[in-house]
Design a protein around this motif. Structure first.
Motif: not given
Length: 84
Positions: A41-58
């Motif tokens: 993936d593009h590194a920034d897109v991959n990071a954004a997906k991780n941030i989004k997943a963390a936001g959904h967790a809380v």
């Protein structure tokens, strides 16, 4: 995700969760080094997906589901209306 540390969001694979500095091949290129994954993936897109997943967790209010968050203002104070 236990804790979201900004420094690792672009090193964690958004597909499998494997974290290593080597996953980030360059400023723009992410390729998971975990055996059997190989997610690219593009590194920034991959990071954004991780941030989004963390936001959904809380939830945004910090609620865990059934009770009202102590972080929220009373309805009357926030809207000027009395709750029904």
């Amino acid at each position: 995700m236990d804790e979201l540390r900004a420094a690792y969001t672009s090193q964690r694979c958004s597909a499998c969760g494997f974290v290593t500095e080597g996953n980030r091949e360059s400023q723009a290129v992410f390729r998971c080094k975990a055996r059997g994954c190989g997610h690219r993936d593009h590194a920034d897109v991959n990071a954004a997906k991780n941030i989004k997943a963390a936001g959904h967790a809380v939830s945004a209010c910090g609620d865990l589901g059934t009770s009202r968050s102590v972080k929220q203002e009373p309805v009357i104070r926030a809207t000027g209306r009395t709750p029904s």
